[in-house]
Design a protein around this motif. Structure first.
Motif, PDB file in Angstrom:
ATOM      1  N   GLU A  51      42.911  72.794  52.809  1.00 35.77           N
ATOM      2  CA  GLU A  51      41.876  72.184  51.970  1.00 35.77           C
ATOM      3  C   GLU A  51      40.467  72.541  52.449  1.00 35.77           C
ATOM      4  OE1 GLU A  51      42.723  68.030  52.161  1.00 35.77           O
ATOM      5  OE2 GLU A  51      44.667  68.209  51.166  1.00 35.77           O
ATOM      6  N   THR A  52      40.329  73.669  53.148  1.00 42.99           N
ATOM      7  CA  THR A  52      39.020  74.121  53.616  1.00 42.99           C
ATOM      8  C   THR A  52      38.748  75.520  53.070  1.00 42.99           C
ATOM      9  OG1 THR A  52      39.845  75.212  55.615  1.00 42.99           O
ATOM     10  CG2 THR A  52      39.395  72.845  55.761  1.00 42.99           C
ATOM     11  N   THR A  54      35.642  70.612  56.351  1.00 43.58           N
ATOM     12  CA  THR A  54      36.644  69.638  56.770  1.00 43.58           C
ATOM     13  C   THR A  54      37.617  69.335  55.640  1.00 43.58           C
ATOM     14  OG1 THR A  54      35.172  67.815  56.149  1.00 43.58           O
ATOM     15  CG2 THR A  54      35.097  68.571  58.445  1.00 43.58           C
ATOM     16  N   PRO A  55      38.904  69.124  55.974  1.00 37.45           N
ATOM     17  CA  PRO A  55      39.894  68.748  54.948  1.00 37.45           C
ATOM     18  C   PRO A  55      39.584  67.371  54.365  1.00 37.45           C
ATOM     19  CG  PRO A  55      40.945  69.517  56.973  1.00 37.45           C
ATOM     20  CD  PRO A  55      39.506  69.311  57.300  1.00 37.45           C
ATOM     21  N   ALA A  56      40.052  67.148  53.159  1.00 39.63           N
ATOM     22  CA  ALA A  56      39.794  65.879  52.478  1.00 39.63           C
ATOM     23  C   ALA A  56      40.887  64.854  52.725  1.00 39.63           C
ATOM     24  CB  ALA A  56      39.626  66.121  50.979  1.00 39.63           C
ATOM     25  N   THR A  57      42.064  65.285  53.160  1.00 40.97           N
ATOM     26  CA  THR A  57      43.199  64.370  53.323  1.00 40.97           C
ATOM     27  C   THR A  57      43.854  64.567  54.678  1.00 40.97           C
ATOM     28  OG1 THR A  57      44.844  65.907  52.416  1.00 40.97           O
ATOM     29  CG2 THR A  57      43.638  64.536  50.831  1.00 40.97           C
ATOM     30  N   ASP A  92      33.718  74.593  52.414  1.00 40.25           N
ATOM     31  CA  ASP A  92      34.186  73.255  52.748  1.00 40.25           C
ATOM     32  C   ASP A  92      34.743  73.310  54.166  1.00 40.25           C
ATOM     33  OD1 ASP A  92      33.558  72.193  50.258  1.00 40.25           O
ATOM     34  OD2 ASP A  92      35.487  72.786  49.407  1.00 40.25           O
ATOM     35  N   TRP A 121      44.387  67.921  57.341  1.00 39.33           N
ATOM     36  CA  TRP A 121      44.190  67.924  58.795  1.00 39.33           C
ATOM     37  C   TRP A 121      45.475  68.334  59.516  1.00 39.33           C
ATOM     38  CZ3 TRP A 121      39.865  68.327  61.161  1.00 39.33           C
ATOM     39  CH2 TRP A 121      38.697  67.761  60.646  1.00 39.33           C
TER      40      TRP A 121
END
Length: 305
Positions: free
Chosen positions: A37-38, A209-212, A207, A216
């Protein structure tokens, strides 16, 4: 695995098994990158950042306090940073097919560099093995029929450059392993890339940092994969010729294809299955040729481990 230089030489099959294991683990990379997610460079940053503490602990345990990096360690770090950045962006801009095929030209580049600059002249049978392995990997990728991508010409150029950067990385690692332990080489070749990948991610507005929590977890898994996969490859390269190692790690697309089928139910057609068989045939032939060569007077100095 340790870096003890006084240890007795390990059997060749053990180095080959470790190399295949490392290649299989690295086959997880494209799946994990998609789950972070990055941005592309940011995924490389988290991969190296999470790997460095483990590599530092391994280096301390096997070689004592971490000293200044060698020139080859720095070169390997820069080459690996370029490899990660170019490949991740190649995936974004071109089709899955091209982003998979073009980086797999690494064995060709490694063999040419080893031949021209390291005076490691390959046998004809080894060149046939390289052709088989690359052809098989290409057949597997062509069966995936990926989309066109956002900018195919740019993505193709980035993916092709990935083969060049990874070839230089493998050559630098192979030379460094003649005088340095695997964990020390891996620590510095990874640590060098941490600030570089972060700078690229920030400069390109990715982006970071991951959002969830799942994102991570994928970032942490990338770090663990890097230690287990690239660490195993670096260790084995102290005991195997660079050109041979570059062909054996082509098990990566085979593993990635089967994982895609198992995890995402991606279709494996006849062409992809045949490509896997051809790739493995090239790997087996490369190992047979290099083993026959090893039975004669050695043409190159073996690395210490």
């Amino acid at each position: 695995m340790t870096d003890a230089t006084a240890a007795a030489p390990r059997p060749r099959w053990e180095a080959l098994a470790v190399l295949i294991f490392g290649g299989a683990v690295i086959g997880l990379s494209p799946i994990l990158v998609r789950l972070t997610e990055t941005g592309p460079a940011a995924a490389g940053f988290w991969r190296l950042l999470f790997a460095c503490p483990l590599l530092a602990a391994m280096t301390w345990r096997t070689s004592g306090p971490i000293t200044r990096p060698s020139r080859l360690g720095l070169v390997a770090g820069v080459m690996f940073f370029l490899d990660l950045s170019f490949w991740h962006y190649g995936i974004r801009y071109t089709s899955v097919t091209n982003a998979t095929v073009l980086p797999n030209l690494t064995p060709v580049v490694v063999t040419l560099f080893a031949w021209i600059f390291l005076k490691q002249r390959p046998r004809l049978a080894f060149l046939v093995a390289v052709a088989l392995a690359v052809s098989g990997a290409s057949m597997m990728a062509l069966d995936k029929q990926g989309g066109g991508g956002l900018n195919p010409p740019l993505g193709d150029a980035l993916s092709l450059a990935t083969a060049f950067w990874y070839a230089l990385y493998m050559l630098a690692i192979g030379e460094a392993r003649k005088t340095e332990g695997a964990s020390r080489v891996m620590f510095w070749s990874s640590a060098v890339g941490v600030p570089l990948t972060l700078a690229v991610a920030l400069a390109l507005g990715e982006d970071l940092t991951p959002a969830t929590a799942a994102g991570w977890a994928a970032c942490v898994a990338l770090g663990l994969m890097h230690v287990a996969g690239q660490g195993s490859i670096a260790w084995a390269m102290g005991r195997l010729p660079t050109a041979t190692a570059s062909v054996v790690v082509l098990v990566q697309p085979v593993v990635a294809g089967w994982l895609g089928w198992l995890l995402f139910r991606e279709h494996i057609g006849p062409l992809q299955a045949a490509g896997a068989a051809v790739t493995l045939s090239g790997v087996v032939l490369a190992q047979w040729v290099s083993r026959a060569r090893a039975s004669s007077p050695p043409a190159q100095r073996r690395g210490r481990g």
